[in-house]
Design a protein around this motif. Structure first.
Motif, short mmCIF file in Angstrom:
data_model
loop_
_atom_site.label_atom_id
_atom_site.label_comp_id
_atom_site.label_asym_id
_atom_site.label_seq_id
_atom_site.Cartn_x
_atom_site.Cartn_y
_atom_site.Cartn_z
N LEU A 30 -53.93 61.57 32.70
CA LEU A 30 -52.86 60.44 31.88
C LEU A 30 -53.62 59.96 30.61
O LEU A 30 -52.93 59.63 29.71
CB LEU A 30 -52.61 59.18 32.79
CG LEU A 30 -51.71 58.22 32.08
CD1 LEU A 30 -50.16 58.62 31.94
CD2 LEU A 30 -51.43 56.94 33.08
N SER A 31 -54.91 60.12 30.57
CA SER A 31 -55.53 59.79 29.47
C SER A 31 -55.07 60.35 28.16
O SER A 31 -55.47 59.94 27.21
CB SER A 31 -57.23 59.55 29.79
OG SER A 31 -57.75 60.97 29.82
N LEU A 32 -54.73 61.59 28.34
CA LEU A 32 -54.35 62.41 27.14
C LEU A 32 -52.76 62.29 26.83
O LEU A 32 -52.44 62.83 25.71
CB LEU A 32 -54.68 64.09 27.26
CG LEU A 32 -53.82 64.78 28.86
CD1 LEU A 32 -52.52 64.88 28.59
CD2 LEU A 32 -54.67 65.91 28.89
N PHE A 33 -52.11 61.45 27.48
CA PHE A 33 -50.65 61.12 27.10
C PHE A 33 -50.50 60.56 25.97
O PHE A 33 -49.66 61.05 25.26
CB PHE A 33 -50.10 60.24 28.34
CG PHE A 33 -48.69 59.91 28.08
CD1 PHE A 33 -47.96 60.75 28.27
CD2 PHE A 33 -48.26 58.49 28.08
CE1 PHE A 33 -46.28 60.49 28.33
CE2 PHE A 33 -47.09 58.17 27.96
CZ PHE A 33 -46.00 59.06 27.93
N ALA A 34 -51.46 59.51 25.43
CA ALA A 34 -51.44 59.03 24.05
C ALA A 34 -51.41 60.04 23.07
O ALA A 34 -50.44 60.20 22.21
CB ALA A 34 -52.40 58.16 23.80
N PRO B 295 -52.34 71.50 38.00
CA PRO B 295 -51.50 72.01 37.44
C PRO B 295 -51.27 71.78 36.08
O PRO B 295 -50.67 72.80 35.06
CB PRO B 295 -50.13 71.57 37.87
CG PRO B 295 -50.63 71.17 39.12
CD PRO B 295 -52.19 70.61 39.10
N THR B 296 -51.66 70.44 35.27
CA THR B 296 -51.71 70.40 34.13
C THR B 296 -52.56 71.24 33.26
O THR B 296 -52.20 71.81 32.15
CB THR B 296 -52.21 68.83 33.85
OG1 THR B 296 -51.36 68.01 34.70
CG2 THR B 296 -52.13 68.50 32.31
N MET C 273 -57.63 70.37 24.59
CA MET C 273 -57.45 68.87 24.68
C MET C 273 -57.69 68.62 26.15
O MET C 273 -58.18 67.53 26.64
CB MET C 273 -56.02 68.46 24.42
CG MET C 273 -55.63 67.02 24.52
SD MET C 273 -53.88 67.04 24.44
CE MET C 273 -53.22 67.33 22.61
N CYS C 274 -57.41 69.61 27.07
CA CYS C 274 -57.90 69.36 28.73
C CYS C 274 -59.12 69.22 28.76
O CYS C 274 -59.73 68.52 29.65
CB CYS C 274 -57.43 70.47 29.36
SG CYS C 274 -55.53 70.79 29.43
#
Lengths: 390, 195
Positions: A359-363, A241-242, A232-233
């Motif tokens: 943030l775009s992977l938050f959803a 760090p994410t 996903m990253c």
């Protein structure tokens, strides 16, 4: 909003922002707005959730409440004048953005940076990284319901601000680096303060851990929550760090070495559990690594100039060309893509903000989780909204 | 050296770059229909998406896509030129999901449409300003692609812009000579399994 505001090509009925976010088939779901002024969004970020009970069916972050068109300002200002903008892009790790801009222009113009300035940049940038992580630590735990840690974090963070105030003259939106060096030297008082600070923070870290890290409430809120696999990253371009919380040892300081980082010995902390706790652990370990870097850089700090003598003047014209320069910020990879047409202003400035991609992977991550988990996940991503909106 | 990832992907032109000069290891110039296969190929090779941006030049809009790799760092730039009359690029947001927001940002700033994108609503600018694109330049400020790129070694060069002037049916023939720049040992890349 009137429907006439929606122009032809994008003709959409209803509320423009939520148009893509129509309620699903079930009559039992509800739409919940979080933000743009919500304590857990740490800035003006709006998130729309569609909920089934407390479970999240869909999420959509809505950006743009703080957009200032920094890229346009880059085209209107000279290379020299644009520097103060960088502190406003990410006010928590302003010096990394200073560095990204200075580095890109120096690479484009072939500007030499004196060795002393390189070490001063390393010391101040790492101090700034620690202060960013400390604020994240306090604010994140505040989101999760713990009030005390932020008071401790601010106590230590204040010391860093006191140190950085001496050479930079400001406490938050630093504009300290210059093309070809830094604006002011670190004097003996500042160096002494840094020397004192490093062991002080080291002695505080065990207390931080005892206070929080083993806490059962925290572990229940974070372990197994917000699973972000490496794949996903990759698809979203998440870094920092994410990404390292997903077990990938990717750090721009090692991957695309810049400045004097190759001469310093430090590790890239990782944790392969991919959850909120992993990201927490990575940031805590990074504080220790930054302290090591600062100590080494202090020992190696050479004497000499802190700003190259024939430094570019405010109306300096960059040579024609194109360059991409990246640095490691507290939130991940900061990139500056610069195209020059040979005049005093850049032709095109593209700022790659790590928070935007993170943030775009938050959803996708929040899909199917509890609403309370979404708050924990958002906090674990360490958002700075001005950086995302730019 | 040109990474294996892109050696057999059709491109108008491939240019090796020096990371010390430009920050890139490779700049590839693609026709619009070549973009999606190239992006898919990069994902297969475990590249991650850094950003998507647009540069307005007098020839049209240059879509710029940056990719990098977690294990073997080296930035790759894909470039696609589209005309001002039909400012439309194919979306890669279904391949690289993170491209979705970047593409919406490009639409906000330049008015470039990404065909196939499921949601082209404004991301950063207000809905009322959906037809106002702040990063568009006046005719006076516009520069040609050949004027922007330097003649020096190591980065994208002025001559590269010529790649876009080639008619699409000639693109196969064009890509052959630049293929020879990569090493021709032909072994399979092990990057795909490196994840």
């Amino acid at each position: 909003m009137t429907s006439s505001a929606s122009p032809g090509r994008f003709h959409l009925g209803g509320d423009f922002y939520t148009n893509h976010f129509e309620k699903g088939g079930s009559p039992d779901t509800m739409i919940l707005n979080m933000g743009p002024q919500h304590p857990a969004t740490h800035g003006v970020l709006r998130v729309i959730f569609e909920l089934d009970g407390e479970y999240i069916l869909r999420t959509e972050p809505v950006l743009g409440y703080l957009h200032r068109m920094h890229e346009k300002m880059g085209e209107e200002q000279t290379y020299y004048q644009y520097m103060p903008n960088m502190g406003r892009v990410d006010y928590l790790h302003a010096l990394a953005w200073n560095w990204a801009w200075a580095g890109a222009v120096e690479k484009l113009g072939g500007i030499e940076v004196p060795r002393r300035a390189e070490f001063i940049r390393v010391i101040t940038c790492e101090l700034n990284r620690i202060s960013s992580h400390l604020l994240w630590w306090g604010a994140f735990l505040l989101d999760l319901g713990a009030f005390t840690p932020i008071m401790y974090a601010f106590d230590d963070r204040e010391r860093i601000l006191d140190i950085l105030q001496r050479p930079t003259g400001s406490r938050l939106t630093y504009s300290y680096y210059r093309l070809g060096g830094v604006a002011a030297d670190l004097d003996d008082t500042a160096l002494g303060m840094i020397r004192d600070f490093v062991p002080h923070l080291r002695s505080r870290l065990p207390m931080y851990r005892n206070l929080v890290t083993g806490n059962m409430i925290l572990r229940h809120r974070l372990e197994g929550v917000g699973h972000i696999p490496v794949e996903m990253c990759r698809r979203y371009g998440a870094t920092g760090p994410t990404l390292r919380g997903s077990g990938v040892a990717y750090d721009v300081r090692k991957a695309e070495p810049y400045s004097v980082y190759p001469e310093l010995s430090f590790n890239i902390p990782t944790d392969d559990k991919c959850d909120g706790m992993a990201r927490y652990n990575v940031r805590m370990a990074e504080i220790e690594q930054s302290l090591d870097i600062i100590e080494q850089a202090l020992d190696m700090l050479p004497s000499g100039e802190f700003w190259v003598k024939n430094a570019p003047k405010p109306k300096w014209k960059a040579p024609k060309g194109e360059v991409y320069f990246a640095v490691e910020g507290a939130r991940g990879k900061i990139g500056v893509h610069l195209i020059s047409d040979g005049s005093a202003n850049p032709y095109r400035v593209k700022l790659r903000a790590p928070g935007f991609s993170n943030l775009s992977l938050f959803a996708e991550v929040t899909k199917g989780t509890l609403l309370a988990d979404a708050v924990a996940i958002l906090g674990s991503l360490d958002m700075v909204i001005p950086e995302i909106d730019r | 050296m040109i990474p294996d990832a892109l050696r057999d992907v059709p491109a108008l032109r491939r240019e090796e770059c020096s990371p010390d000069v430009s920050g890139l290891v490779l700049a590839a110039y693609l026709a619009p229909e070549q973009l999606r296969p190239a992006a898919a190929r990069l994902l297969e090779q475990a590249y991650f998406l850094e950003d998507v941006s647009v540069v307005e030049v007098s020839e049209g809009f240059l879509g710029v896509y940056h990719f990098d790799h977690f294990d073997t760092p080296g930035r790759i730039a894909l470039r696609v030129l589209v005309s001002k009359d039909v400012p439309e690029l194919p979306t890669i947001s279904d391949i690289y999901h993170g491209a979705s927001w970047h593409e919406r940002e490009c639409r906000d700033f330049f008015g470039v449409i990404f065909a196939g994108h499921e949601n082209m609503t404004p991301l950063l600018l207000a809905a009322e300003d959906a037809e106002f694109h702040p990063l568009r330049k006046t005719d006076k400020a516009l520069k040609s692609l050949t004027d922007l790129l330097p003649d020096g070694e190591g980065g994208p060069q002025a001559g590269d812009a010529a790649a876009f002037l080639v008619a699409p049916e000639e693109s196969e023939a064009q890509s052959t000579p630049s293929d020879a720049m990569g090493s021709s040992d032909g072994h399979e890349s092990d990057e795909a399994s490196a994840t």
